[in-house]
Scaffold this motif. Structure first.
Motif, PDB file in Angstrom:
ATOM      1  N   THR A  15      55.201  26.218  19.346  1.00 48.81           N
ATOM      2  CA  THR A  15      55.354  25.977  17.916  1.00 48.81           C
ATOM      3  C   THR A  15      55.860  27.200  17.163  1.00 48.81           C
ATOM      4  OG1 THR A  15      52.983  26.250  17.842  1.00 48.81           O
ATOM      5  CG2 THR A  15      53.813  24.019  17.633  1.00 48.81           C
ATOM      6  N   ALA A  16      55.759  28.354  17.767  1.00 47.85           N
ATOM      7  CA  ALA A  16      56.283  29.533  17.071  1.00 47.85           C
ATOM      8  C   ALA A  16      57.789  29.626  17.262  1.00 47.85           C
ATOM      9  CB  ALA A  16      55.615  30.778  17.628  1.00 47.85           C
ATOM     10  N   VAL A  17      58.414  30.565  16.589  1.00 49.51           N
ATOM     11  CA  VAL A  17      59.852  30.754  16.774  1.00 49.51           C
ATOM     12  C   VAL A  17      60.043  31.519  18.079  1.00 49.51           C
ATOM     13  CG1 VAL A  17      61.978  31.661  15.786  1.00 49.51           C
ATOM     14  CG2 VAL A  17      60.193  30.745  14.314  1.00 49.51           C
ATOM     15  N   SER A  18      60.219  30.765  19.115  1.00 53.20           N
ATOM     16  CA  SER A  18      60.311  31.347  20.443  1.00 53.20           C
ATOM     17  C   SER A  18      61.136  30.401  21.274  1.00 53.20           C
ATOM     18  CB  SER A  18      58.917  31.484  21.048  1.00 53.20           C
ATOM     19  OG  SER A  18      58.998  31.500  22.450  1.00 53.20           O
ATOM     20  N   SER A  19      61.846  30.928  22.251  1.00 51.22           N
ATOM     21  CA  SER A  19      62.632  30.011  23.057  1.00 51.22           C
ATOM     22  C   SER A  19      62.294  30.159  24.523  1.00 51.22           C
ATOM     23  CB  SER A  19      64.122  30.221  22.804  1.00 51.22           C
ATOM     24  OG  SER A  19      64.392  31.582  22.838  1.00 51.22           O
ATOM     25  N   LYS A  20      61.127  30.736  24.817  1.00 52.54           N
ATOM     26  CA  LYS A  20      60.764  30.894  26.219  1.00 52.54           C
ATOM     27  C   LYS A  20      60.030  29.653  26.714  1.00 52.54           C
ATOM     28  CE  LYS A  20      58.967  34.327  29.425  1.00 52.54           C
ATOM     29  NZ  LYS A  20      58.069  33.482  30.219  1.00 52.54           N
ATOM     30  N   PRO A  21      60.711  28.832  27.544  1.00 55.13           N
ATOM     31  CA  PRO A  21      60.045  27.638  28.038  1.00 55.13           C
ATOM     32  C   PRO A  21      58.977  28.001  29.066  1.00 55.13           C
ATOM     33  CG  PRO A  21      62.201  27.856  29.034  1.00 55.13           C
ATOM     34  CD  PRO A  21      62.061  28.982  28.064  1.00 55.13           C
ATOM     35  N   ILE A  22      57.934  27.190  29.142  1.00 51.24           N
ATOM     36  CA  ILE A  22      56.856  27.465  30.097  1.00 51.24           C
ATOM     37  C   ILE A  22      57.178  26.865  31.466  1.00 51.24           C
ATOM     38  CG2 ILE A  22      54.447  27.008  30.646  1.00 51.24           C
ATOM     39  CD1 ILE A  22      54.048  27.105  27.487  1.00 51.24           C
ATOM     40  N   ASN A  23      57.508  25.577  31.493  1.00 50.60           N
ATOM     41  CA  ASN A  23      57.772  24.940  32.786  1.00 50.60           C
ATOM     42  C   ASN A  23      59.270  24.952  33.080  1.00 50.60           C
ATOM     43  OD1 ASN A  23      57.902  23.468  35.074  1.00 50.60           O
ATOM     44  ND2 ASN A  23      56.704  21.737  34.323  1.00 50.60           N
ATOM     45  N   THR A  24      59.682  25.908  33.850  1.00 44.90           N
ATOM     46  CA  THR A  24      61.114  26.035  34.105  1.00 44.90           C
ATOM     47  C   THR A  24      61.578  25.119  35.238  1.00 44.90           C
ATOM     48  OG1 THR A  24      60.576  27.919  35.480  1.00 44.90           O
ATOM     49  CG2 THR A  24      61.379  28.394  33.272  1.00 44.90           C
ATOM     50  N   THR A  25      60.649  24.390  35.873  1.00 46.09           N
ATOM     51  CA  THR A  25      61.087  23.491  36.932  1.00 46.09           C
ATOM     52  C   THR A  25      61.278  22.057  36.441  1.00 46.09           C
ATOM     53  OG1 THR A  25      58.831  23.009  37.624  1.00 46.09           O
ATOM     54  CG2 THR A  25      59.918  24.854  38.708  1.00 46.09           C
ATOM     55  N   SER A  26      60.911  21.766  35.192  1.00 45.48           N
ATOM     56  CA  SER A  26      61.127  20.416  34.678  1.00 45.48           C
ATOM     57  C   SER A  26      62.623  20.178  34.484  1.00 45.48           C
ATOM     58  CB  SER A  26      60.397  20.241  33.345  1.00 45.48           C
ATOM     59  OG  SER A  26      60.756  18.998  32.785  1.00 45.48           O
ATOM     60  N   PRO A  27      63.130  18.972  34.797  1.00 45.45           N
ATOM     61  CA  PRO A  27      64.566  18.722  34.621  1.00 45.45           C
ATOM     62  C   PRO A  27      64.999  18.735  33.156  1.00 45.45           C
ATOM     63  CG  PRO A  27      63.422  16.729  35.328  1.00 45.45           C
ATOM     64  CD  PRO A  27      62.430  17.837  35.399  1.00 45.45           C
ATOM     65  N   ILE A  28      64.062  18.529  32.246  1.00 48.04           N
ATOM     66  CA  ILE A  28      64.366  18.680  30.816  1.00 48.04           C
ATOM     67  C   ILE A  28      63.249  19.524  30.206  1.00 48.04           C
ATOM     68  CG2 ILE A  28      64.853  17.535  28.629  1.00 48.04           C
ATOM     69  CD1 ILE A  28      65.517  14.996  30.156  1.00 48.04           C
ATOM     70  N   THR A  29      63.632  20.681  29.702  1.00 45.56           N
ATOM     71  CA  THR A  29      62.642  21.591  29.129  1.00 45.56           C
ATOM     72  C   THR A  29      62.661  21.451  27.612  1.00 45.56           C
ATOM     73  OG1 THR A  29      63.188  23.089  30.926  1.00 45.56           O
ATOM     74  CG2 THR A  29      61.879  23.989  29.134  1.00 45.56           C
ATOM     75  N   THR A  30      61.540  21.069  27.055  1.00 49.53           N
ATOM     76  CA  THR A  30      61.485  20.902  25.601  1.00 49.53           C
ATOM     77  C   THR A  30      60.922  22.157  24.953  1.00 49.53           C
ATOM     78  OG1 THR A  30      61.058  18.561  25.929  1.00 49.53           O
ATOM     79  CG2 THR A  30      60.657  19.424  23.735  1.00 49.53           C
ATOM     80  N   THR A  31      61.618  22.653  23.962  1.00 49.60           N
ATOM     81  CA  THR A  31      61.171  23.823  23.214  1.00 49.60           C
ATOM     82  C   THR A  31      61.093  23.448  21.745  1.00 49.60           C
ATOM     83  OG1 THR A  31      62.444  25.175  24.750  1.00 49.60           O
ATOM     84  CG2 THR A  31      61.635  26.270  22.773  1.00 49.60           C
ATOM     85  N   LYS A  32      59.923  23.631  21.148  1.00 49.30           N
ATOM     86  CA  LYS A  32      59.813  23.373  19.711  1.00 49.30           C
ATOM     87  C   LYS A  32      60.111  24.672  18.984  1.00 49.30           C
ATOM     88  CE  LYS A  32      56.739  19.490  20.371  1.00 49.30           C
ATOM     89  NZ  LYS A  32      55.402  18.892  20.231  1.00 49.30           N
ATOM     90  N   ILE A  33      61.332  24.798  18.487  1.00 45.97           N
ATOM     91  CA  ILE A  33      61.729  26.003  17.754  1.00 45.97           C
ATOM     92  C   ILE A  33      60.852  26.085  16.499  1.00 45.97           C
ATOM     93  CG2 ILE A  33      63.649  27.225  16.650  1.00 45.97           C
ATOM     94  CD1 ILE A  33      64.474  26.665  19.489  1.00 45.97           C
ATOM     95  N   THR A  34      60.711  24.944  15.805  1.00 47.41           N
ATOM     96  CA  THR A  34      59.713  24.756  14.748  1.00 47.41           C
ATOM     97  C   THR A  34      59.200  23.330  14.954  1.00 47.41           C
ATOM     98  OG1 THR A  34      61.135  23.714  13.077  1.00 47.41           O
ATOM     99  CG2 THR A  34      61.142  26.142  13.147  1.00 47.41           C
ATOM    100  N   PRO A  35      58.148  22.914  14.235  1.00 52.28           N
ATOM    101  CA  PRO A  35      57.671  21.537  14.424  1.00 52.28           C
ATOM    102  C   PRO A  35      58.749  20.483  14.128  1.00 52.28           C
ATOM    103  CG  PRO A  35      55.995  22.842  13.320  1.00 52.28           C
ATOM    104  CD  PRO A  35      57.226  23.712  13.393  1.00 52.28           C
ATOM    105  N   SER A  36      59.749  20.806  13.288  1.00 56.29           N
ATOM    106  CA  SER A  36      60.755  19.807  12.938  1.00 56.29           C
ATOM    107  C   SER A  36      62.083  19.984  13.683  1.00 56.29           C
ATOM    108  CB  SER A  36      60.995  19.808  11.428  1.00 56.29           C
ATOM    109  OG  SER A  36      61.283  21.114  10.995  1.00 56.29           O
ATOM    110  N   TYR A  37      62.223  21.064  14.434  1.00 60.63           N
ATOM    111  CA  TYR A  37      63.487  21.369  15.125  1.00 60.63           C
ATOM    112  C   TYR A  37      63.176  21.621  16.603  1.00 60.63           C
ATOM    113  CZ  TYR A  37      67.471  24.536  16.362  1.00 60.63           C
ATOM    114  OH  TYR A  37      68.526  25.162  16.960  1.00 60.63           O
ATOM    115  N   TRP A  38      63.591  20.653  17.448  1.00 62.59           N
ATOM    116  CA  TRP A  38      63.322  20.755  18.882  1.00 62.59           C
ATOM    117  C   TRP A  38      64.624  20.947  19.658  1.00 62.59           C
ATOM    118  CZ3 TRP A  38      59.554  16.190  20.513  1.00 62.59           C
ATOM    119  CH2 TRP A  38      58.400  16.243  19.720  1.00 62.59           C
TER     120      TRP A  38
END
Ligand SMILES: *[C@@H]1O[C@H](CO)[C@@H](O)[C@H](O)[C@H]1NC(C)=O
Ligand SMILES: *[C@@H]1O[C@H](CO)[C@@H](O)[C@H](O)[C@H]1NC(C)=O
Ligand SMILES: *[C@@H]1O[C@H](CO)[C@@H](O)[C@H](O)[C@H]1NC(C)=O
Length: 296
Positions: A15-38
């Protein structure tokens, strides 16, 4: 066809302004740049193939977006060098259940009160090009994006929305050129045809898309929702049922010996294993042309 047993894919939420994904093995990595911008990043190296895990992750993402009150814009990009989405997994096949749900999921996403944005770098062919056509807006690297519907080149047809969406985007004559010519298109031509919104110089693409998504994320969800539904009502979006006959036609052609023999030959040449082959696939398929019977 293999059957997928694990349908639930874990998504990372930051939820913070960060772009480091946690699960790098998922075929689609979702990053919430903000709660309204994914950001949904295709991360299935080396080709970003649409395989069982990809479809399961995509459907889970559609669910997650539809159940979230805050999200207003989702950018779909790729972390894999040279490939946005190469194409669907022709070699291992995809479970019929998963594949059969694709268009219903895509149509649902298209009707959600959320703006979807494709940011394309690399090859987007076959199912990858269809996914781009199914999203709301699309921006591509002038230098690095390549689009193709090459299914006819291997004896099949686009079964994931290409035939339903392209005529509305590019018109009859250009849709016929794209689908039956089955060749590559650069981003400038794709933009000129109306296949994508625009081609952007590669070094400006990320900033351009981020700026658009950031702006949208600041606006009122109710206004976005009404604007999107009103535009879709006028412009039209093919209903899920309309896709069924194209999907069935793809399935029928892909089950025939000629298609399977062609794929076997292409596998021998490097399909889904060699990067150079995958980059050049619209030319490589010319090694398996003709009416057949194909027998390898
Ligand atoms: C990461 O994603 C992979 C593939 O989708 C999945 O099998 C795995 O369980 C996930 N790992 C974690 C820690 O969530
Ligand atoms: C998405 O596809 C899956 C797998 O076929 C299906 O179970 C699910 O109902 C689909 N979702 C929608 C919204 O149609
Ligand atoms: C692409 O494929 C064609 C046809 O098979 C071949 O002649 C050509 O050398 C290939 N190009 C590259 C860059 O591999």
């Amino acid at each position: 066809m293999r059957l997928l047993t694990h349908l639930s894919i874990a998504f990372t939420a930051i939820t913070a302004v960060s772009s480091k994904p946690i699960n790098t093995t998922s075929p689609i990595t979702t990053t919430k740049i903000t709660p309204s911008y994914w950001r949904a990043t295709f991360s299935n190296p080396p080709f970003n193939l649409q395989d069982n895990a990809f479809y399961a992750a995509f459907y889970a993402l559609v669910d997650e977006i539809s159940n979230d009150q805050d999200v207003k814009v989702v950018v779909f990009d790729s972390s894999v060098p040279d490939f946005y989405i190469a194409h669907f997994d022709t070699v291992n096949g995809v479970s019929t259940d998963l594949l059969g749900g694709y268009w219903a999921n895509m149509t649902k996403l298209a009707n959600l009160p959320v703006l979807t944005v494709a940011s394309i770098r690399g090859y987007a062919r076959g199912g990858g090009a269809e996914l781009v056509a199914g999203l709301d807006t699309s921006f591509a690297s002038k230098e690095k994006a390549v689009f193709a519907q090459f299914e006819v080149g291997v004896g099949a047809v686009p079964g994931g929305g290409g035939l339903a969406l392209l005529p509305g985007l590019v018109g009859r004559s250009r849709a016929l050129e794209i689908v039956i010519g089955a060749d590559d298109f650069d981003a400038d031509t794709a933009a000129q045809y109306g296949w994508i919104n625009r081609a952007v110089p590669d070094h400006k693409l990320d900033h351009f898309v981020d700026n658009l998504a950031h702006r949208v994320s600041l606006f009122d969800k109710e206004a976005i929702a009404y604007a999107k539904s009103a535009v879709i009502a006028r412009a039209g979006y093919p209903p899920a049922e309309e896709q069924q006959s194209d999907f069935a036609a793809f399935g029928k052609l892909a089950s025939q010996p000629n298609f399977q023999a062609r794929i076997a030959k292409l596998v021998e040449l490097g399909l889904q294993t060699k990067v150079a082959f995958e980059k050049n696939i619209t030319q490589e398929v010319l090694k398996t042309v003709g009416e057949g019977p194909w027998d390898v």
